[in-house]
Design a protein around this motif. Structure first.
Motif, PDB file in Angstrom:
ATOM      1  N   GLU A   1      -3.039  -0.310  -2.383  1.00 53.06           N
ATOM      2  CA  GLU A   1      -3.877   0.145  -3.491  1.00 53.06           C
ATOM      3  C   GLU A   1      -5.331  -0.146  -3.159  1.00 53.06           C
ATOM      4  OE1 GLU A   1      -3.639  -3.509  -6.527  1.00 53.06           O
ATOM      5  OE2 GLU A   1      -1.720  -2.497  -6.216  1.00 53.06           O
ATOM      6  N   ALA A   2      -6.205   0.646  -3.692  1.00 50.19           N
ATOM      7  CA  ALA A   2      -7.642   0.418  -3.512  1.00 50.19           C
ATOM      8  C   ALA A   2      -8.316   0.596  -4.864  1.00 50.19           C
ATOM      9  CB  ALA A   2      -8.217   1.391  -2.506  1.00 50.19           C
ATOM     10  N   ARG A   3      -9.043  -0.388  -5.236  1.00 46.23           N
ATOM     11  CA  ARG A   3      -9.789  -0.306  -6.482  1.00 46.23           C
ATOM     12  C   ARG A   3     -11.148   0.311  -6.185  1.00 46.23           C
ATOM     13  NH1 ARG A   3      -6.260  -3.208  -9.343  1.00 46.23           N
ATOM     14  NH2 ARG A   3      -5.561  -5.197  -8.653  1.00 46.23           N
ATOM     15  N   THR A   4     -11.875   0.667  -7.206  1.00 51.46           N
ATOM     16  CA  THR A   4     -13.174   1.303  -7.047  1.00 51.46           C
ATOM     17  C   THR A   4     -14.066   0.484  -6.130  1.00 51.46           C
ATOM     18  OG1 THR A   4     -12.935   2.122  -9.297  1.00 51.46           O
ATOM     19  CG2 THR A   4     -15.110   2.303  -8.309  1.00 51.46           C
ATOM     20  N   SER A   5     -14.616   1.117  -5.129  1.00 54.28           N
ATOM     21  CA  SER A   5     -15.577   0.564  -4.165  1.00 54.28           C
ATOM     22  C   SER A   5     -15.064  -0.647  -3.389  1.00 54.28           C
ATOM     23  CB  SER A   5     -16.888   0.207  -4.870  1.00 54.28           C
ATOM     24  OG  SER A   5     -16.736  -0.950  -5.650  1.00 54.28           O
ATOM     25  N   THR A   6     -13.753  -0.770  -3.244  1.00 53.89           N
ATOM     26  CA  THR A   6     -13.217  -1.835  -2.405  1.00 53.89           C
ATOM     27  C   THR A   6     -12.293  -1.245  -1.352  1.00 53.89           C
ATOM     28  OG1 THR A   6     -11.327  -2.254  -3.832  1.00 53.89           O
ATOM     29  CG2 THR A   6     -13.322  -3.549  -4.247  1.00 53.89           C
ATOM     30  N   CYS A   7     -11.951  -2.046  -0.404  1.00 51.53           N
ATOM     31  CA  CYS A   7     -11.051  -1.623   0.663  1.00 51.53           C
ATOM     32  C   CYS A   7      -9.605  -1.679   0.185  1.00 51.53           C
ATOM     33  CB  CYS A   7     -11.228  -2.537   1.862  1.00 51.53           C
ATOM     34  SG  CYS A   7     -12.809  -2.336   2.673  1.00 51.53           S
ATOM     35  N   PRO A   8      -8.720  -0.936   0.874  1.00 45.10           N
ATOM     36  CA  PRO A   8      -7.308  -0.980   0.497  1.00 45.10           C
ATOM     37  C   PRO A   8      -6.717  -2.369   0.744  1.00 45.10           C
ATOM     38  CG  PRO A   8      -7.651   0.420   2.423  1.00 45.10           C
ATOM     39  CD  PRO A   8      -8.984  -0.023   1.969  1.00 45.10           C
ATOM     40  N   HIS A   9      -5.694  -2.687  -0.027  1.00 45.78           N
ATOM     41  CA  HIS A   9      -4.956  -3.927   0.171  1.00 45.78           C
ATOM     42  C   HIS A   9      -3.527  -3.721  -0.304  1.00 45.78           C
ATOM     43  CE1 HIS A   9      -6.180  -4.392  -4.052  1.00 45.78           C
ATOM     44  NE2 HIS A   9      -5.114  -5.162  -4.173  1.00 45.78           N
ATOM     45  N   SER A  10      -2.643  -4.595   0.153  1.00 43.03           N
ATOM     46  CA  SER A  10      -1.249  -4.499  -0.269  1.00 43.03           C
ATOM     47  C   SER A  10      -0.706  -5.901  -0.514  1.00 43.03           C
ATOM     48  CB  SER A  10      -0.406  -3.786   0.788  1.00 43.03           C
ATOM     49  OG  SER A  10      -0.365  -4.539   1.975  1.00 43.03           O
ATOM     50  N   HIS A  11       0.431  -5.948  -1.198  1.00 37.88           N
ATOM     51  CA  HIS A  11       1.081  -7.210  -1.504  1.00 37.88           C
ATOM     52  C   HIS A  11       2.486  -7.174  -0.931  1.00 37.88           C
ATOM     53  CE1 HIS A  11      -2.213  -7.996  -4.251  1.00 37.88           C
ATOM     54  NE2 HIS A  11      -2.005  -6.806  -4.775  1.00 37.88           N
ATOM     55  N   LEU A  12       2.883  -8.244  -0.298  1.00 39.48           N
ATOM     56  CA  LEU A  12       4.202  -8.347   0.304  1.00 39.48           C
ATOM     57  C   LEU A  12       4.915  -9.575  -0.244  1.00 39.48           C
ATOM     58  CD1 LEU A  12       2.560  -8.045   3.699  1.00 39.48           C
ATOM     59  CD2 LEU A  12       4.310  -6.427   3.086  1.00 39.48           C
ATOM     60  N   LEU A  13       6.190  -9.423  -0.513  1.00 42.21           N
ATOM     61  CA  LEU A  13       7.041 -10.548  -0.880  1.00 42.21           C
ATOM     62  C   LEU A  13       8.034 -10.722   0.246  1.00 42.21           C
ATOM     63  CD1 LEU A  13       7.883  -9.674  -4.592  1.00 42.21           C
ATOM     64  CD2 LEU A  13       6.117 -11.221  -3.752  1.00 42.21           C
ATOM     65  N   LYS A  14       8.228 -11.943   0.692  1.00 41.37           N
ATOM     66  CA  LYS A  14       9.130 -12.209   1.812  1.00 41.37           C
ATOM     67  C   LYS A  14      10.195 -13.192   1.385  1.00 41.37           C
ATOM     68  CE  LYS A  14       9.861 -15.125   5.495  1.00 41.37           C
ATOM     69  NZ  LYS A  14      10.276 -16.499   5.309  1.00 41.37           N
ATOM     70  N   ASP A  15      11.440 -12.888   1.714  1.00 44.25           N
ATOM     71  CA  ASP A  15      12.571 -13.786   1.482  1.00 44.25           C
ATOM     72  C   ASP A  15      13.090 -14.281   2.821  1.00 44.25           C
ATOM     73  OD1 ASP A  15      12.851 -13.817  -1.255  1.00 44.25           O
ATOM     74  OD2 ASP A  15      14.129 -12.047  -1.285  1.00 44.25           O
ATOM     75  N   SER A  16      13.361 -15.557   2.905  1.00 40.95           N
ATOM     76  CA  SER A  16      13.998 -16.093   4.112  1.00 40.95           C
ATOM     77  C   SER A  16      15.462 -15.726   4.107  1.00 40.95           C
ATOM     78  CB  SER A  16      13.876 -17.608   4.147  1.00 40.95           C
ATOM     79  OG  SER A  16      12.559 -18.010   4.330  1.00 40.95           O
ATOM     80  N   LEU A  17      16.000 -15.692   5.281  1.00 39.42           N
ATOM     81  CA  LEU A  17      17.422 -15.462   5.421  1.00 39.42           C
ATOM     82  C   LEU A  17      18.142 -16.755   5.072  1.00 39.42           C
ATOM     83  CD1 LEU A  17      19.657 -13.560   6.382  1.00 39.42           C
ATOM     84  CD2 LEU A  17      19.320 -14.468   8.673  1.00 39.42           C
ATOM     85  N   HIS A  18      18.967 -16.706   4.065  1.00 38.90           N
ATOM     86  CA  HIS A  18      19.684 -17.895   3.622  1.00 38.90           C
ATOM     87  C   HIS A  18      21.059 -17.882   4.275  1.00 38.90           C
ATOM     88  CE1 HIS A  18      16.571 -18.821   0.742  1.00 38.90           C
ATOM     89  NE2 HIS A  18      16.625 -17.573   0.336  1.00 38.90           N
ATOM     90  N   VAL A  19      21.251 -18.746   5.239  1.00 37.62           N
ATOM     91  CA  VAL A  19      22.524 -18.823   5.953  1.00 37.62           C
ATOM     92  C   VAL A  19      23.417 -19.827   5.241  1.00 37.62           C
ATOM     93  CG1 VAL A  19      23.611 -19.365   8.156  1.00 37.62           C
ATOM     94  CG2 VAL A  19      21.343 -18.331   8.116  1.00 37.62           C
ATOM     95  N   GLN A  20      24.618 -19.369   4.917  1.00 35.41           N
ATOM     96  CA  GLN A  20      25.562 -20.261   4.245  1.00 35.41           C
ATOM     97  C   GLN A  20      26.472 -20.892   5.293  1.00 35.41           C
ATOM     98  OE1 GLN A  20      27.651 -17.982   1.330  1.00 35.41           O
ATOM     99  NE2 GLN A  20      25.855 -17.677   0.058  1.00 35.41           N
ATOM    100  N   SER A  21      26.579 -22.175   5.240  1.00 40.07           N
ATOM    101  CA  SER A  21      27.461 -22.863   6.195  1.00 40.07           C
ATOM    102  C   SER A  21      28.869 -22.944   5.615  1.00 40.07           C
ATOM    103  CB  SER A  21      26.927 -24.260   6.487  1.00 40.07           C
ATOM    104  OG  SER A  21      26.861 -25.010   5.298  1.00 40.07           O
ATOM    105  N   GLY A  22      29.824 -23.060   6.515  1.00 38.53           N
ATOM    106  CA  GLY A  22      31.145 -23.301   6.004  1.00 38.53           C
ATOM    107  C   GLY A  22      32.101 -22.295   6.425  1.00 38.53           C
TER     108      GLY A  22
END
Length: 104
Positions: free
Chosen positions: A83-104
């Motif tokens: 997204e880019a707001r008036t008179s600003t540069c584009p930017h984005s937002h990222l959400l990251k999830d770790s890989l949850h390894v289940q033992s057992g």
């Protein structure tokens, strides 16, 4: 705006809470941008250039996150459209999830 909130809530419901929130913004002083400007031009005069360089650098970031695993193993990445707001540069937002390894 309401749809984005619903999208984020659905993401959390399906994948759990994110481990990392990244805001990636275009920098008008990036070398690629400064070298492509004509004499007397400002970065805000070249929205096409800003968008192209931003997209290239965002792809590089995603490769670092997903393939180089700079933040560890990744199970999901939720990338909101830039997204880019008036008179600003584009930017984005990222959400990251770790890989949850289940033992057992």
């Amino acid at each position: 705006m309401h749809e984005r909130t619903q999208d984020a809530m659905t993401y959390v419901k399906n994948y759990g809470r994110q481990d990392l929130f990244i805001t990636f913004a275009c920098n008008p002083n990036w070398t690629e941008i400064q070298q492509a400007l004509f004499v007397g031009q400002k970065p805000q005069d070249r929205h096409d250039l800003l968008a192209r360089v931003f997209d290239q650098n965002q792809k590089t970031l995603m490769n670092l996150v997903m393939k180089a695993k700079i933040f560890g193993e990744v199970s999901h990445v939720y990338n909101r459209v830039a997204e880019a707001r008036t008179s600003t540069c584009p930017h984005s937002h990222l959400l990251k999830d770790s890989l949850h390894v289940q033992s057992g």
